[in-house]
Design a protein around this motif. Sequence first.
Motif, PDB file in Angstrom:
ATOM      1  N   GLY A  33       0.701  -1.040   0.011  1.00 37.45           N
ATOM      2  CA  GLY A  33       0.291  -0.107  -0.340  1.00 37.45           C
ATOM      3  C   GLY A  33       0.730   0.756   0.088  1.00 37.45           C
ATOM      4  N   ASP A  34       1.854   1.223   0.243  1.00 40.13           N
ATOM      5  CA  ASP A  34       3.056   2.225   0.585  1.00 40.13           C
ATOM      6  C   ASP A  34       3.724   2.046   1.775  1.00 40.13           C
ATOM      7  OD1 ASP A  34       3.563   5.288   0.859  1.00 40.13           O
ATOM      8  OD2 ASP A  34       2.730   5.399   2.362  1.00 40.13           O
ATOM      9  N   THR A  35       5.091   2.768   1.331  1.00 39.90           N
ATOM     10  CA  THR A  35       6.392   2.950   2.138  1.00 39.90           C
ATOM     11  C   THR A  35       6.148   3.559   3.123  1.00 39.90           C
ATOM     12  OG1 THR A  35       6.934   4.651   0.525  1.00 39.90           O
ATOM     13  CG2 THR A  35       8.104   2.798   0.001  1.00 39.90           C
ATOM     14  N   PRO A  36       6.726   3.457   3.852  1.00 37.53           N
ATOM     15  CA  PRO A  36       7.695   2.271   4.352  1.00 37.53           C
ATOM     16  C   PRO A  36       7.383   0.752   4.821  1.00 37.53           C
ATOM     17  CG  PRO A  36       7.852   3.630   6.377  1.00 37.53           C
ATOM     18  CD  PRO A  36       7.306   4.348   5.347  1.00 37.53           C
ATOM     19  N   ALA A  37       7.970   0.138   3.809  1.00 36.15           N
ATOM     20  CA  ALA A  37       7.078  -1.776   4.142  1.00 36.15           C
ATOM     21  C   ALA A  37       8.709  -2.625   4.132  1.00 36.15           C
ATOM     22  CB  ALA A  37       6.602  -2.010   3.058  1.00 36.15           C
ATOM     23  N   PHE A  38       8.173  -3.527   4.885  1.00 39.94           N
ATOM     24  CA  PHE A  38       9.303  -4.949   5.171  1.00 39.94           C
ATOM     25  C   PHE A  38       8.506  -6.161   4.365  1.00 39.94           C
ATOM     26  CE2 PHE A  38      10.169  -2.706   9.449  1.00 39.94           C
ATOM     27  CZ  PHE A  38      11.143  -2.969   9.446  1.00 39.94           C
ATOM     28  N   VAL A  39       9.519  -6.683   3.054  1.00 41.64           N
ATOM     29  CA  VAL A  39       9.107  -7.825   2.944  1.00 41.64           C
ATOM     30  C   VAL A  39       9.636  -8.810   2.875  1.00 41.64           C
ATOM     31  CG1 VAL A  39       8.995  -8.747   0.334  1.00 41.64           C
ATOM     32  CG2 VAL A  39       8.681  -6.435   0.686  1.00 41.64           C
ATOM     33  N   TYR A  40       9.136  -9.659   3.529  1.00 38.53           N
ATOM     34  CA  TYR A  40      10.266 -11.573   3.559  1.00 38.53           C
ATOM     35  C   TYR A  40       9.490 -12.833   2.482  1.00 38.53           C
ATOM     36  CZ  TYR A  40       9.644  -8.617   8.116  1.00 38.53           C
ATOM     37  OH  TYR A  40       8.771  -8.301   9.046  1.00 38.53           O
ATOM     38  N   ASP A  41      11.139 -12.710   2.129  1.00 39.03           N
ATOM     39  CA  ASP A  41      11.253 -14.217   1.374  1.00 39.03           C
ATOM     40  C   ASP A  41      10.814 -15.327   2.012  1.00 39.03           C
ATOM     41  OD1 ASP A  41      11.390 -15.403  -0.374  1.00 39.03           O
ATOM     42  OD2 ASP A  41      12.842 -14.488  -1.888  1.00 39.03           O
ATOM     43  N   VAL A  42       9.530 -15.773   2.185  1.00 38.39           N
ATOM     44  CA  VAL A  42       9.916 -16.784   2.299  1.00 38.39           C
ATOM     45  C   VAL A  42      10.157 -18.098   2.455  1.00 38.39           C
ATOM     46  CG1 VAL A  42       7.430 -17.825   1.752  1.00 38.39           C
ATOM     47  CG2 VAL A  42       7.991 -18.295   4.118  1.00 38.39           C
ATOM     48  N   ASP A  43      10.205 -18.070   0.694  1.00 40.96           N
ATOM     49  CA  ASP A  43      11.316 -19.385  -0.148  1.00 40.96           C
ATOM     50  C   ASP A  43      12.954 -18.871   0.226  1.00 40.96           C
ATOM     51  OD1 ASP A  43       9.164 -19.838  -1.512  1.00 40.96           O
ATOM     52  OD2 ASP A  43       9.898 -18.523  -2.928  1.00 40.96           O
ATOM     53  N   ALA A  44      13.413 -17.589   0.232  1.00 43.93           N
ATOM     54  CA  ALA A  44      14.738 -18.073   0.982  1.00 43.93           C
ATOM     55  C   ALA A  44      14.849 -18.429   2.603  1.00 43.93           C
ATOM     56  CB  ALA A  44      15.020 -16.125   1.109  1.00 43.93           C
ATOM     57  N   VAL A  45      13.892 -17.935   3.091  1.00 43.29           N
ATOM     58  CA  VAL A  45      13.623 -18.933   4.678  1.00 43.29           C
ATOM     59  C   VAL A  45      13.516 -20.415   4.429  1.00 43.29           C
ATOM     60  CG1 VAL A  45      12.840 -19.418   7.049  1.00 43.29           C
ATOM     61  CG2 VAL A  45      13.019 -17.006   5.726  1.00 43.29           C
ATOM     62  N   THR A  46      12.629 -20.565   3.598  1.00 40.30           N
ATOM     63  CA  THR A  46      12.748 -22.333   3.608  1.00 40.30           C
ATOM     64  C   THR A  46      14.194 -23.237   2.618  1.00 40.30           C
ATOM     65  OG1 THR A  46      10.282 -21.636   3.407  1.00 40.30           O
ATOM     66  CG2 THR A  46      11.313 -24.574   1.984  1.00 40.30           C
ATOM     67  N   ALA A  47      14.410 -21.833   1.750  1.00 38.62           N
ATOM     68  CA  ALA A  47      16.084 -22.429   1.689  1.00 38.62           C
ATOM     69  C   ALA A  47      17.195 -22.731   2.534  1.00 38.62           C
ATOM     70  CB  ALA A  47      17.019 -21.813   0.774  1.00 38.62           C
ATOM     71  N   ARG A  48      16.964 -21.667   3.602  1.00 35.21           N
ATOM     72  CA  ARG A  48      18.089 -21.276   5.139  1.00 35.21           C
ATOM     73  C   ARG A  48      18.448 -23.061   5.536  1.00 35.21           C
ATOM     74  NH1 ARG A  48      21.101 -17.102   6.269  1.00 35.21           N
ATOM     75  NH2 ARG A  48      22.229 -17.373   4.395  1.00 35.21           N
ATOM     76  N   ILE A  49      16.447 -23.266   5.901  1.00 35.99           N
ATOM     77  CA  ILE A  49      15.944 -24.934   6.831  1.00 35.99           C
ATOM     78  C   ILE A  49      16.416 -25.712   6.071  1.00 35.99           C
ATOM     79  CG2 ILE A  49      14.554 -26.054   7.181  1.00 35.99           C
ATOM     80  CD1 ILE A  49      13.189 -23.171   8.202  1.00 35.99           C
ATOM     81  N   SER A  50      16.543 -25.859   4.108  1.00 36.67           N
ATOM     82  CA  SER A  50      17.178 -27.119   4.029  1.00 36.67           C
ATOM     83  C   SER A  50      18.528 -27.332   3.960  1.00 36.67           C
ATOM     84  CB  SER A  50      16.174 -26.837   2.371  1.00 36.67           C
ATOM     85  OG  SER A  50      15.404 -27.160   2.231  1.00 36.67           O
ATOM     86  N   ARG A  51      19.398 -26.380   3.953  1.00 37.74           N
ATOM     87  CA  ARG A  51      20.741 -25.771   3.665  1.00 37.74           C
ATOM     88  C   ARG A  51      21.206 -26.292   5.488  1.00 37.74           C
ATOM     89  NH1 ARG A  51      24.378 -20.585   3.559  1.00 37.74           N
ATOM     90  NH2 ARG A  51      26.383 -22.433   3.996  1.00 37.74           N
ATOM     91  N   PHE A  52      20.389 -26.552   6.512  1.00 39.48           N
ATOM     92  CA  PHE A  52      20.673 -26.593   7.579  1.00 39.48           C
ATOM     93  C   PHE A  52      21.045 -28.511   7.611  1.00 39.48           C
ATOM     94  CE2 PHE A  52      19.603 -27.838  11.739  1.00 39.48           C
ATOM     95  CZ  PHE A  52      20.101 -27.677  12.466  1.00 39.48           C
ATOM     96  N   ARG A  53      19.606 -28.628   7.580  1.00 40.05           N
ATOM     97  CA  ARG A  53      19.425 -29.915   6.842  1.00 40.05           C
ATOM     98  C   ARG A  53      20.210 -31.035   6.185  1.00 40.05           C
ATOM     99  NH1 ARG A  53      15.518 -30.375  11.177  1.00 40.05           N
ATOM    100  NH2 ARG A  53      13.604 -29.237  10.896  1.00 40.05           N
TER     101      ARG A  53
END
Lengths: 407, 407
Positions: A33-53
Amino acid sequence: MKPIGPLPPPFDAQVGVLTIAGQPYAHWLTKAGDTPAFVYDVDAVTARISRFRAAMPAGMGLHYAIKANPFPPLLAAMAPLVDGLDVASGGELATALPLGRPISFAGPGKRDDELAAAIRAGVTINLESEGEATRALAIGDRLGVRPRLAVRVNPDLELRGSGMKMGGRASPFGVDAERAPALVRLVIDGGADWRGLHIFAGSQSLDTAALIETQAATVALAARLADAAGAVPPLVNLGGGFGIPYFAGDRPVDVEAIGAALGEALTARADLLADSRFALELGRWLVGEAGVYLTRVVDRKDSRGETFVVVDGGLHHQLAASGNFGTVVRRNYPVAVAGQMGEAANDLVSVVGCLCTPLDRLADHGLLPRAEVGDVIAVFVAGAYGLTASPSAFLGHPVPAEILARR
Amino acid sequence: MKPIGPLPPPFDAQVGVLTIAGQPYAHWLTKAGDTPAFVYDVDAVTARISRFRAAMPAGMGLHYAIKANPFPPLLAAMAPLVDGLDVASGGELATALPLGRPISFAGPGKRDDELAAAIRAGVTINLESEGEATRALAIGDRLGVRPRLAVRVNPDLELRGSGMKMGGRASPFGVDAERAPALVRLVIDGGADWRGLHIFAGSQSLDTAALIETQAATVALAARLADAAGAVPPLVNLGGGFGIPYFAGDRPVDVEAIGAALGEALTARADLLADSRFALELGRWLVGEAGVYLTRVVDRKDSRGETFVVVDGGLHHQLAASGNFGTVVRRNYPVAVAGQMGEAANDLVSVVGCLCTPLDRLADHGLLPRAEVGDVIAVFVAGAYGLTASPSAFLGHPVPAEILARR
C-alpha cells in the motif's frame, strides 16, 4: 567515505530493478500500500532450513527462536519445517501455541503467570535459576500438572567472535555450569519431567572455527553435567550463534563445515549421551537475510558539503541499522537504491530517516547510485530484529506494512 | 562498582517508601493494575512550567515538543499551560489538533500527505529545505489554502555541552544559515504566510553558560537573517536544549540565570526584531524528571561473583536507561529500591530486565539497598523519551500501563 555493508545473495548479483522472490520491488509495495514496508521472502527462509538440514548430521533438531521475527504469517510458514519454537515471553507463547509445534520457553525474568501458562500448555521451560525452578515446581503442584523443565546452563566457555557474549562470564542467563547438576537433581527429585539441557554460549558469531570449537566443547560439557547429575538429558539444546554478514568485511559462516564437525563431535560423544537428542536453536541466521526494508526518498538536501537523502522510514523501524542497538562503533548496513541495483555508486550521501533526531541515520557517508525524491532505498538484512526490535511508536508514525513474499 | 545516577527532587530526599504526587508508589501500582508501569506526576510538570514562566522575560513563549512524551492525558493537562505544541509527524499532528492550541510541525522527512494535513489545519510548518518549501507551496495552491510556513535554520553555531548536536555542522535539519534568507524570500514571494524562524542549536545541554551564549548568538543570527531577507519574523523559535541530570556528576541547568541573560539579550536586540515574538521549545526538561518507571523483582541470582536482580520490565520500555539509545559509554540512570528510599546502599548488583538479551541491563554493578523477589525497583527520569522511544513490541511483552498522578 564509509563502506556500505555487503548485500546478501541473491541481491548482490542483481542489476537494474531490485526483485524479491522473483517480482520487482514495486509489486510488493503495491501489496503493502505504501512505503515504508518490510518484505520477507519465505522461499529464502525455506532454503535456509533446507541448507541446515543438508549440512547437519542426521537427527539434529532445529528450533526457531521466534523473537528474531514473530510476524505471524512467516511463523506459520516456518512452523511445520522446524522441530520446535523457542519463545521468550507469555506473549510469544500465546503466538506460538496455536501452531501446534513443540515449544520451549527461555528468558531470565519469567513471571508466575507466564510459568503457569507454560506449564498448563505442556511447554518445556528452560530454567534460568534455582529460584525459578522452585517457583515452577510450586506452580506445577498448585495446578496439578507435572511441569516439563529443562536446565539452562551458563557455560564455562565463551563463543569467540560472538556479537553477544552469553557464556564464560557472569550472566543473567541460566545457572553457572558448576551449579547445573544440582539444579538437574532439584528438578528430578521435585517430580518434574526433566527435558534436558540448554547451553547457549553466544550469538551472531561469524567465526566458523570458533563455532565448531564451541559446539564440541558444549557436547563435552553436557556429558560432564549429565555424569555429575547422574541423569541422561533427553535433549541437549546446543544453542545457536550462527552470525550473518552486516558490515563491510563480514564473511558468512560455513554451515557445511560446522555440520561436518558437529557430526564428528556427536560420533565421539560420551556413551552417557548415546540416547540424547540434540538441537540447535537459530533465529537471525534463518530469517535475517530474507528481509528487505523499503523506504522512499522524501527529500534530498545539502548542508555544509554533505548530501542528505531523507527517507520516509527510519530508526523507528530499523533501530539496529541506525547503529543504536548493541553496537559500539556505528557501521553501515547493506543499503541500495532499489531501482539501480548494481549500478555505479558514485554519489556520496548520508541516508537519514524522517525522525527529528540526529540518531536517525540509515547510512553514513556512503557511496550509492544517485537517488532522487521518489526513489526507493532498500535496507537489507532486515528480516531479523527489525520492526519488533525498534521503537515503532516513536514520533507517532504509522506502523509499516509487513509482506510475506513467495514465488 | 559504577555510580548510580542522581535521583531528581523530590525523590532524592525521600526516606522509606517512595511516594509520587503524595501517595506511596503502591497506590499508583494498584491503579496501574500491575508492574511494569510508568507514573507521571503532572504537578511536577506544572511546577516546571511555572518555574519557566517566572525565570523567563515577559512574553517569552513556551512550546512543548510532544515527542518527549505524547501520553494523551499528560498532553491534555499541559496543553492549556503552554503557548504551542510542536509535532514531528502526521500522527503527532492528529494527536495535538483536538487540543485547540497553536501547533508547529518540524521534521526532516515530511511526506506530501503530512504537509497537506498540516496546511489544511492551519498549522505552521517549519520548513527543512528548499525542496520542502516548493512542495508545501504547491500543495497550498492545490488545496486553495495559504500555507503558514516558518524557516528552520541550521545555525552556524553549536551548542556546547549538547548531548545531541544540531547546529554548527552538516545537518539534515533546516537549511544552512547562509541559505535561510533566500528561503524566506521564496516563502514570502510564493504567497505563503511567513511565520518566522526556527533555530535549534542542540539539545540536552547541562552547560548553563553555553546555553546563555547560544541563545544570545541565536537572537543575533535571527537579526542578521531578517536583515538579509528584508523581512521581520513574526516569531523566532530559539529552540531549547535545556538538559536534565541522568548520570553521576550531572548538575541541573540554572534556568533563572538563563532567563535573566535572555532578558538582556532581548533588550539589546536589533531594532529590526522589535516587534518579533520569541519562544523556547522544550520537551525533556518539562517532563523528564516527572516520570518514574516501576518494575518488580522476579528473580535474584548469582553468577560468577556477580548478583543479578531480574525485573519484569526492561529495555523494551526504557531503552535509553539500558544505554542503547544515543550513548557511547553506558552509565547508570538513577534507580532505587522503591520500598527502601534513602536507606543504606551496600548491595552490589546489576539490575537486568526480563528480555532474553544481554543488552537488557537497567543498572550495571551499582550499589542499592538489598532487593528481594517481589520488591519494586524505580527507574527515575522516565518521563521523557521512555515508552515511545523504546521497542515496546520486542519479545512480545504486554504494553505497560501509564498513569497520570496528581495530588
